[in-house]
Write a protein that holds these residues in place. Structure first.
Motif, short mmCIF file in Angstrom:
data_model
loop_
_atom_site.label_atom_id
_atom_site.label_comp_id
_atom_site.label_asym_id
_atom_site.label_seq_id
_atom_site.Cartn_x
_atom_site.Cartn_y
_atom_site.Cartn_z
N ARG A 22 0.81 -1.22 0.00
CA ARG A 22 0.00 0.00 0.00
C ARG A 22 0.85 1.27 0.00
N HIS A 77 0.08 5.23 0.70
CA HIS A 77 -0.97 6.13 1.20
C HIS A 77 -0.36 7.53 1.33
N ASN A 78 -1.03 8.51 0.76
CA ASN A 78 -0.50 9.88 0.74
C ASN A 78 0.94 9.91 0.24
N SER A 92 2.72 2.42 3.29
CA SER A 92 2.00 2.53 4.56
C SER A 92 1.53 1.17 5.07
N ASN A 124 -5.71 2.97 7.24
CA ASN A 124 -5.53 4.00 6.21
C ASN A 124 -6.83 4.60 5.70
N THR A 137 -5.64 12.90 9.08
CA THR A 137 -4.41 12.38 8.47
C THR A 137 -3.33 12.15 9.53
N VAL A 147 -4.09 9.01 11.43
CA VAL A 147 -3.77 7.85 10.59
C VAL A 147 -2.26 7.64 10.55
N GLU A 148 -1.52 8.72 10.34
CA GLU A 148 -0.05 8.57 10.22
C GLU A 148 0.58 8.14 11.54
N THR A 188 -0.28 4.31 11.61
CA THR A 188 0.41 3.48 10.61
C THR A 188 1.92 3.49 10.89
N THR A 241 -13.62 5.36 0.45
CA THR A 241 -12.32 6.05 0.51
C THR A 241 -12.47 7.51 0.09
#
Ligand code: FAD
Ligand code: AMP
Length: 478
Positions: free
Chosen positions: A36, A38-39, A43, A50, A95, A98-99, A102, A172
């Protein structure tokens, strides 16, 4: 020569990364392959971290605070002046959450000595795994002793509403809107449709949810589903049942939804449309033709109760296999697969997997609904207690909902717990623990619950099974 691994996990979602960590704890040399981006960055964490559980809960939380600040604070004597929402800030916070998570998973893997192989994994014949790195390096063939397939799921697309990422989006896309659409259509009144519909309604969208079935939340206890529909409708969600979307048309920056409701053709135009009609297992490029893995008709990897596939030493877990598509189910299956590899007789109890819908109030249940118990031929007794007469719920100004128990009338064994209310997703764990301990209703009746707590409604609901609730006039007495 390629590194030798005891275990290769394909997929770094909640199922895959938990399996990898448990195996490392047991002393195995483990690699987790995850592709994956992601951004713009590789990730870990799968759909859940995500584009699933976590970002949706971040937005549910922000939007709840916004709505609650607007409408609930006055009664407490709190003045706020004009309340505004800055969507860019809200999304940046999402975000960051999430970061943080992850990144945390990547750290956990590293700290446990697990190699995160960034790229695509494919199971070949003889339990070998081909790894194709994201960075363009040459592919490697790994020869582990064990493999766990954990490639998860993706949203179902329907031809009548093709996702274009502009006007028509899937879950999403709906997590990433940069402004509040004035009007929003949602196809599917399942868990994800209700959660995302709630987020944008709270922020100001006029939301219509189209649901092809003529019943609301058919998998839930009927009393729970009925009250949930009433509460969400009162909040302003326009839930249209028996309304099957038959076509969509995009024109001049708007999307028109054509639907058939109870035999009548109708249409309505929206600024955005979210398609939330379920998810399907994702096994694209995961298996070579001669890998030896059997798939079901619906594309799931066929497994037994312990997640063993048709190939010895290869397990499959999570959304890729039968059962509810839930992160906690994936996690426990991952751990079970590893424990089995290690020779432990681990077993997930599929009868006690909790369901939660993170609307406000939350909807949660575990075990059998009244209807499901009756269908099994069990003579049932039930008890229900409303939060409207629970002191703590009233003090908090959150009186909606109830706790309901379903029990076996002959043996008093607890069969299911169903909750609509603030904090239902946490409260329902009491029922899960009770079910795991094969509790009787009497066990719960005899326990002391702290006052004043929302959990007192759990006690009272258990008492009411036998007509003994104290804070309600009981018709049946024992
Ligand atoms: P996934 O999380 O899907 O992870 C699989 C990973 O494998 C992916 O990252 C993918 O990139 C990777 N992969 C696939 N193929 C390959 C390959 N060949 N090589 C390398 N990598 C590969 N569940 C809950 O329990 N609670 C919730 O609140 C909740 N909310 C949700 C909200 C939304 C909007 C959505 C979409 C889902 C939600 N879910 C929730 C469901 C939950 O996200 C899934 O059940 C869970 O992520 C399944 O975990 P998994 O490990 O099986 O797969
Ligand atoms: P879930 O699988 O729980 O996420 O729910 C998805 C929901 O979408 C189901 O209840 C389906 O009945 C519903 N659904 C699927 N296709 C359509 C359609 N064309 N129009 C309206 N609802 C649909």
């Amino acid at each position: 020569m390629a590194q030798q691994y005891d275990l290769v996990v394909i997929g770094g979602g909640p199922g895959g990364y938990e399996a990898a960590i448990r195996a490392a704890q047991l002393g195995y040399k483990v690699a987790c392959i995850e592709k994956r981006i992601h951004n713009g960055k590789p990730s870990m964490g799968g759909t859940c971290l995500n584009v699933g559980c976590i970002p949706s809960k971040a937005l549910l939380d922000s939007s709840h605070r916004y709505e609650s600040t607007q409408h609930d604070l006055q009664a407490h004597g709190i003045g706020t002046g004009d309340v505004s929402i800055d969507i860019a800030t809200m999304q940046a916070r999402k975000t960051k959450v999430v970061e943080q998570l992850t990144g945390g998973v990547a750290q956990l893997l590293k700290g446990n000595g697990i190699d995160w192989l960034q790229g695509t994994g494919k199971l070949l014949a003889g339990k070998k795994v081909e790894f194709i790195p994201l960075n363009g390096d040459e592919a490697q063939t790994l020869e582990p002793n064990y493999v766990i397939l954990a490639s998860g799921s993706v949203p179902v697309n329907i031809p009548v509403a093709p996702v274009d990422e502009a006007l028509i989006v899937d879950s999403t896309g709906a997590l990433a809107f940069d402004q509040v659409p004035a009007t929003l259509g949602v196809i599917g009144a399942g868990v994800i449709g209700l959660e995302l519909g709630s987020v944008w309604r709270r922020l100001g969208s006029q939301v219509v949810i189209f649901e092809a079935l003529d019943s609301f939340l058919p998998m839930a206890d009927k009393a729970l589903a009925k009250e949930t529909q009433k509460v969400l409708t009162k909040q302003g969600l326009d839930i249209r049942l028996n309304a099957k979307v038959t076509a969509t048309e995009t024109k001049d920056g708007k999307v028109t939804v054509k639907y058939n409701q109870a035999g009548e053709d109708k249409e309505q135009t929206f600024d955005k449309l979210i398609v939330c009609v379920g998810r399907k297992p994702y096994a694209e490029g995961l298996l070579s033709d001669d890998a030896g893995i059997t798939l079901t008709e619906r594309g799931f990897v066929q497994v037994d109760d312990q997640c063993k596939t048709s190939v010895d030493g290869v397990y499959a877990i999570g959304d890729l296999v039968r059962g509810p598509m839930l992160a906690h189910k994936a996690m426990e299956e991952g751990v079970m697969a590893v424990e089995r590899i290690h020779g432990h007789a681990a077993q997930v109890n599929y009868d006690t997997i909790i369901s939660v819908i993170y609307t406000f109030p939350e909807v949660a249940w575990v075990g059998l609904s009244e209807e499901a118990a009756k269908e099994k031929g069990i003579e049932v007794k039930t008890g229900q207690f409303p939060f409207a007469v629970n002191g703590r719920a009233l003090a908090a100004g959150e009186p909606a909902g109830f706790v309901k128990f379903v029990a076996d009338a002959k043996t008093d064994r607890l069969l299911g717990m169903h909750v609509l209310g603030s904090g239902a997703g946490d409260m329902v764990h009491q029922g899960m623990i009770a079910l795991e301990f094969v509790s009787s209703v009497e066990d719960l009746q005899l326990m002391t619950f702290a006052h004043p707590t929302l959990s007192e409604a759990v006690h009272e609901a258990a008492l009411s099974v036998d007509g003994r609730a104290i804070h309600a006039i009981q018709r049946k007495r024992k």
